[in-house]
Design a protein around this motif. Structure first.
Motif, PDB file in Angstrom:
ATOM      1  N   ASN A 174       0.832  -1.208   0.000  1.00 40.93           N
ATOM      2  CA  ASN A 174       0.000   0.000   0.000  1.00 40.93           C
ATOM      3  C   ASN A 174       0.868   1.261   0.000  1.00 40.93           C
ATOM      4  OD1 ASN A 174       0.540   0.836   2.819  1.00 40.93           O
ATOM      5  ND2 ASN A 174      -0.679  -0.947   3.393  1.00 40.93           N
ATOM      6  N   HIS A 175       0.215   2.394  -0.131  1.00 37.78           N
ATOM      7  CA  HIS A 175       0.905   3.675  -0.299  1.00 37.78           C
ATOM      8  C   HIS A 175       1.739   4.044   0.927  1.00 37.78           C
ATOM      9  CE1 HIS A 175      -1.459   4.757  -3.958  1.00 37.78           C
ATOM     10  NE2 HIS A 175      -2.358   3.987  -3.381  1.00 37.78           N
ATOM     11  N   MET A 176       1.220   3.794   2.116  1.00 38.66           N
ATOM     12  CA  MET A 176       1.968   4.133   3.329  1.00 38.66           C
ATOM     13  C   MET A 176       3.250   3.312   3.430  1.00 38.66           C
ATOM     14  SD  MET A 176      -0.595   4.939   6.467  1.00 38.66           S
ATOM     15  CE  MET A 176      -1.373   6.564   6.585  1.00 38.66           C
ATOM     16  N   ASN A 177       3.181   2.048   3.052  1.00 40.53           N
ATOM     17  CA  ASN A 177       4.388   1.224   3.081  1.00 40.53           C
ATOM     18  C   ASN A 177       5.459   1.765   2.138  1.00 40.53           C
ATOM     19  OD1 ASN A 177       3.266  -0.484   4.946  1.00 40.53           O
ATOM     20  ND2 ASN A 177       2.671  -2.058   3.468  1.00 40.53           N
ATOM     21  N   VAL A 178       5.020   2.320   0.999  1.00 41.09           N
ATOM     22  CA  VAL A 178       5.970   2.954   0.079  1.00 41.09           C
ATOM     23  C   VAL A 178       6.658   4.127   0.775  1.00 41.09           C
ATOM     24  CG1 VAL A 178       6.233   4.253  -2.078  1.00 41.09           C
ATOM     25  CG2 VAL A 178       4.724   2.261  -2.000  1.00 41.09           C
ATOM     26  N   ALA A 179       5.872   4.998   1.428  1.00 48.21           N
ATOM     27  CA  ALA A 179       6.440   6.159   2.118  1.00 48.21           C
ATOM     28  C   ALA A 179       7.387   5.730   3.231  1.00 48.21           C
ATOM     29  CB  ALA A 179       5.316   7.029   2.684  1.00 48.21           C
ATOM     30  N   PHE A 180       6.973   4.745   4.026  1.00 48.35           N
ATOM     31  CA  PHE A 180       7.821   4.277   5.121  1.00 48.35           C
ATOM     32  C   PHE A 180       9.124   3.695   4.588  1.00 48.35           C
ATOM     33  CE2 PHE A 180       3.705   3.480   7.653  1.00 48.35           C
ATOM     34  CZ  PHE A 180       3.780   4.743   8.246  1.00 48.35           C
ATOM     35  N   GLY A 181       9.028   2.913   3.506  1.00 47.78           N
ATOM     36  CA  GLY A 181      10.232   2.316   2.937  1.00 47.78           C
ATOM     37  C   GLY A 181      11.197   3.351   2.399  1.00 47.78           C
ATOM     38  N   LEU A 182      10.652   4.413   1.789  1.00 51.53           N
ATOM     39  CA  LEU A 182      11.500   5.501   1.297  1.00 51.53           C
ATOM     40  C   LEU A 182      12.219   6.196   2.451  1.00 51.53           C
ATOM     41  CD1 LEU A 182       9.472   7.354  -1.493  1.00 51.53           C
ATOM     42  CD2 LEU A 182      11.758   6.373  -1.710  1.00 51.53           C
ATOM     43  N   LEU A 183      11.456   6.573   3.459  1.00 47.56           N
ATOM     44  CA  LEU A 183      12.033   7.319   4.582  1.00 47.56           C
ATOM     45  C   LEU A 183      13.041   6.472   5.361  1.00 47.56           C
ATOM     46  CD1 LEU A 183       8.824   9.161   5.828  1.00 47.56           C
ATOM     47  CD2 LEU A 183      10.781  10.171   4.633  1.00 47.56           C
ATOM     48  N   ALA A 184      12.832   5.155   5.372  1.00 44.82           N
ATOM     49  CA  ALA A 184      13.753   4.272   6.070  1.00 44.82           C
ATOM     50  C   ALA A 184      15.018   3.985   5.265  1.00 44.82           C
ATOM     51  CB  ALA A 184      13.048   2.960   6.411  1.00 44.82           C
ATOM     52  N   GLY A 185      15.043   4.442   4.009  1.00 39.08           N
ATOM     53  CA  GLY A 185      16.216   4.220   3.174  1.00 39.08           C
ATOM     54  C   GLY A 185      16.258   2.864   2.510  1.00 39.08           C
ATOM     55  N   GLU A 186      15.134   2.126   2.565  1.00 32.65           N
ATOM     56  CA  GLU A 186      15.116   0.811   1.926  1.00 32.65           C
ATOM     57  C   GLU A 186      15.008   0.929   0.411  1.00 32.65           C
ATOM     58  OE1 GLU A 186      12.022  -1.539   3.625  1.00 32.65           O
ATOM     59  OE2 GLU A 186      12.718  -1.232   5.690  1.00 32.65           O
ATOM     60  N   PHE A 187      14.461   2.059  -0.070  1.00 28.43           N
ATOM     61  CA  PHE A 187      14.297   2.289  -1.502  1.00 28.43           C
ATOM     62  C   PHE A 187      14.789   3.676  -1.858  1.00 28.43           C
ATOM     63  CE2 PHE A 187      10.917  -0.571  -0.046  1.00 28.43           C
ATOM     64  CZ  PHE A 187      11.193  -1.687  -0.813  1.00 28.43           C
ATOM     65  N   ASP A 188      15.143   3.853  -3.131  1.00 34.23           N
ATOM     66  CA  ASP A 188      15.600   5.159  -3.611  1.00 34.23           C
ATOM     67  C   ASP A 188      14.457   5.995  -4.155  1.00 34.23           C
ATOM     68  OD1 ASP A 188      18.395   4.418  -3.197  1.00 34.23           O
ATOM     69  OD2 ASP A 188      18.109   3.085  -4.926  1.00 34.23           O
ATOM     70  N   ALA A 189      13.391   5.338  -4.613  1.00 35.61           N
ATOM     71  CA  ALA A 189      12.224   6.029  -5.165  1.00 35.61           C
ATOM     72  C   ALA A 189      11.001   5.161  -4.931  1.00 35.61           C
ATOM     73  CB  ALA A 189      12.405   6.299  -6.654  1.00 35.61           C
TER      74      ALA A 189
END
Length: 282
Positions: A174-189
């Motif tokens: 879901n969308h929140m997981n995308v935001a959390f993953g970005l902020l945690a540095g797990e993803f670049d975009a």
């Protein structure tokens, strides 16, 4: 002699078949929702709406959350619920698989029947354009999400990007997981709808690209729902445009300003985008 009517009433209550009572009771309606947020958050946001519909229609309206987007499309098409809240791409896929469904109403966000999504990066990221995503770790939401899969994929294919150009592409639900993953540095975009992006922007996100505007979410009725029920639910949703009831829709999202009549043809441009995206090398 005086006691006989009371006797027969008690006998009926005790021995009448359950079907005699259930026939007199309004049958509950199920409102099915795709898991675009965590389940507890969806229940919290949709609870005022289910309460309002229950009171207005004089029958219980219960929330049902699909396990994923694909199950939302498949199960609703097969009759799992009488009502559904659907994103634009799932609605298009629903009609492709099962035929036409009555649209009960479309949400307006800031008085607009359309919305956009973004491909976001961290505010301090060196990535400056879509072409820079080569070699990047990218997060999408559900594989059937409009703004967290299909539209960002469309943008990337228009730039000539393929999945193989990325270091990693993960679907995180879901969308929140995308935001959390970005902020945690797990993803670049990561791809997410505009409202969730704005919610997390001040915490350190920046928009890399914005999707085309497409039709907003819709409420849809089951194909076998009686016409009088369809009309009653449409009228109930339209009543939410009143200033003293707008808070019910704004519980879903504060920027919702009302509802809007919609027709299937409103989604034709999105159908073209989805077909183009599916046909493009990926």
């Amino acid at each position: 002699m005086v006691m006989k009517p009371l006797f027969w009433l008690i006998a009926f209550i005790l021995f009448a078949p359950a079907s005699a009572w259930s026939a007199a009771q309004p049958q509950p309606l199920a409102l099915q929702i795709h898991p675009f947020l965590p389940s507890l958050e969806i229940h919290r946001r949709f609870h005022p709406l289910s309460n309002f519909l229950s009171q207005t229609l004089n029958r219980p309206v219960r929330i049902r959350i699909a396990t994923n987007y694909a199950e939302h499309i498949q199960s609703f098409g097969e009759g799992s619920a009488q009502l559904a809240y659907m994103g634009p791409a799932p609605y298009v896929k629903l009609t492709e698989q099962f035929g036409a469904f009555p649209i009960l109403g479309q949400i307006l966000v800031n008085d607009s029947p359309t919305f956009t999504g973004v491909i976001a990066v961290r505010a301090n990221s060196a990535l400056g354009a879509l072409r820079d995503l080569r070699g990047a770790r990218v997060a999408f939401g559900d594989v059937n999400s409009t703004m967290s899969h299909w539209l960002p994929r469309y943008l990337m294919t228009q730039e000539g990007l393929k999945r193989s150009d990325l270091a990693d592409l993960a679907h995180v639900g879901n969308h929140m997981n995308v935001a959390f993953g970005l902020l945690a540095g797990e993803f670049d975009a990561g791809a997410l709808k505009q409202s969730i992006f704005k919610q997390f922007q001040s915490r350190g996100l920046r928009a890399l690209a914005t999707t085309p505007a497409i039709p907003n979410h819709v409420f849809v009725a089951a194909q076998n729902l009686p016409e009088e029920d369809v009309s009653a639910i449409r009228a109930a949703l339209q009543a939410l445009d009143a200033p003293d009831k707008r808070f019910i829709l704004q519980a879903l999202k504060p920027s919702i300003s009302g509802t809007h009549p919609a027709v299937d043809a409103d989604f034709d441009e999105l159908r073209h985008v989805l077909r183009t995206t599916a046909a493009a090398p990926w």
